[in-house]
Scaffold this active site. Structure first.
Site, PDB file in Angstrom:
ATOM      1  N   GLU A  50      24.138  37.809  50.180  1.00 42.77           N
ATOM      2  CA  GLU A  50      24.719  37.569  48.854  1.00 42.77           C
ATOM      3  C   GLU A  50      25.370  38.832  48.301  1.00 42.77           C
ATOM      4  OE1 GLU A  50      25.385  34.917  47.322  1.00 42.77           O
ATOM      5  OE2 GLU A  50      24.318  33.537  48.635  1.00 42.77           O
ATOM      6  N   TYR A 133      24.045  36.189  38.855  1.00 44.97           N
ATOM      7  CA  TYR A 133      24.452  35.471  40.066  1.00 44.97           C
ATOM      8  C   TYR A 133      23.497  35.758  41.231  1.00 44.97           C
ATOM      9  CZ  TYR A 133      26.465  34.128  44.332  1.00 44.97           C
ATOM     10  OH  TYR A 133      26.589  33.569  45.578  1.00 44.97           O
ATOM     11  N   ASP A 151      29.334  31.574  40.909  1.00 48.78           N
ATOM     12  CA  ASP A 151      30.321  32.598  41.273  1.00 48.78           C
ATOM     13  C   ASP A 151      31.729  32.056  40.986  1.00 48.78           C
ATOM     14  OD1 ASP A 151      30.779  30.745  43.256  1.00 48.78           O
ATOM     15  OD2 ASP A 151      30.537  32.146  44.933  1.00 48.78           O
TER      16      ASP A 151
END
Ligand code: SF4
Length: 365
Positions: A50, A133, A151
């Site tokens: 990520e 996020y 996102d």
């Protein structure tokens, strides 16, 4: 239609949005791309992927991810890795503070959580480098916590499903989209819902005028498709124009080594090594003089060409030169790096690749 600041609560389709969850999940189960971090998913692997995927394309991340995990397979090894080695593994990905923050977080995880990532959105959010996020992605994908992970892909998909012209750069609108995404997470697999939304944005609901609505599993629920306005969405206020800087890059080489120094610890490319990087567009005579000020004693410079590199807030327009010099002691704060050191130890930002990439042609590497 003009961009507006309305909250999504005013969008008529909002109440119906959860209807997309079932077809979206069915599509994802069939079509999820086979990506390295999706094999043997662990909280650590999900976290690394990520962070790498922020600002970087999936295709580019694949190789980096595999190399990183081979070298640093767990939180403990990340916590213990020397900075220079970490930056070398990150070399070319850019935004190097992402890597430094990961190491800081890994050290906290080692001290407080026995080297494991906590299964709590709030505790993840306290770690360096974890924003809403990243915390949402790790909590939902790794631990099944029902929190959204929104996102740019997800903003695009949601704004189109709702045919919303709300300005997605506004904090209130972002919050409203997070709530909209959260409304989809009532079932057992919030991580899959989040990933499915992102996947849809990455492979079908493409930016600008390119959505592939024909293959979209939620086309029947998409207000923008019905209205024919998907290509206009999402609305984002125009970003401030980037500043442009003229720079002159000088590769001072001697006996198979190149002269480098470390940038300041704050600001652009903080703490990274770089070749001589001078303000302005310098003439060869000025380049020779600047190199001489560092101790170099070459008599001519070779022009390597022009290049530019775009950072988020600034664009460098660079001219590059190569200067061969007899050996001299590096000035304070500078070092000589040979080919082996550049390969194994030192990370050089990709901003200079247009110039450092030509070094082999000069018999240097
Ligand atoms: Fe995006 Fe088209 Fe699907 Fe709507 S129908 S979500 S615009 S791909």
């Amino acid at each position: 239609m003009q961009p507006h600041e309305s909250l999504l609560a005013e969008e008529p389709q909002l109440q119906d949005l959860p209807r997309i969850t079932r077809p979206l999940l069915a599509w994802y189960a069939e079509n999820a791309r086979d990506l390295p971090w999706r094999r043997n998913p662990s909280p650590y692997r999900i976290w690394v992927s990520e962070v790498m995927l922020q600002q970087t394309r999936v295709e580019a991340v694949k190789g980096y991810f595999t190399r990183f995990i081979e070298s640093l397979p767990d939180v403990g090894s990340l916590a213990a890795v020397p900075e220079e080695r970490l930056l070398k593994l990150w070399e070319g990905l850019g935004y190097y503070n992402r890597a430094r923050n990961m190491r800081r977080a890994a050290r906290i995880l080692t001290e407080r959580y026995s080297g494991a990532l906590p299964a709590s959105y709030a505790q993840l959010l306290e770690l360096p480098g974890f924003g809403e996020y990243t915390a949402g992605a790790v909590a939902s994908i790794a631990f099944g916590v029902p929190v959204p992970a929104v996102d740019g892909n997800v903003y695009r998909v949601l704004s189109r499903l709702l045919a919303s012209y709300a300005d997605t750069s506004l904090p209130a609108v972002k919050r409203a989209y997070r709530q909209a995404a959260a409304s989809l997470l009532g079932g057992e697999n919030p991580g899959d819902v989040n990933q499915a939304l992102m996947e849809l944005g990455a492979v079908l609901c493409l930016p600008n005028a390119a959505p592939v609505c024909g293959g979209c599993p939620v086309a029947g629920y998409c207000a923008a498709r019905q209205a024919g306005c998907a290509g206009d969405l999402p609305v984002k206020a125009a970003k401030r124009a980037r500043r442009t800087e003229e720079r002159t890059i000088v590769l001072i080489v001697s006996e198979g080594r190149v002269l480098l120094h470390r940038r300041p610890g704050k600001g652009l490319l903080a703490g990274m090594l770089e070749p001589a990087n001078l303000e302005g567009t310098l003439e060869p005579g000025q380049v020779l003089q600047s190199a001489a000020d560092l101790g170099a004693n070459g008599s001519s410079v070779h022009f390597l060409g022009n290049a530019r590199h775009i950072f988020s807030h600034v664009e460098w327009r660079m001219g590059g030169y190569l200067l061969r010099s007899r050996p001299f002691p590096p000035p304070d704060g500078w070092l000589w790096a040979d080919a082996a050191a550049l390969r194994r130890e030192h990370a050089l930002p990709s901003a200079f690749r247009a110039f450092t990439g030509v070094l082999p042609q000069y018999g240097f590497l």
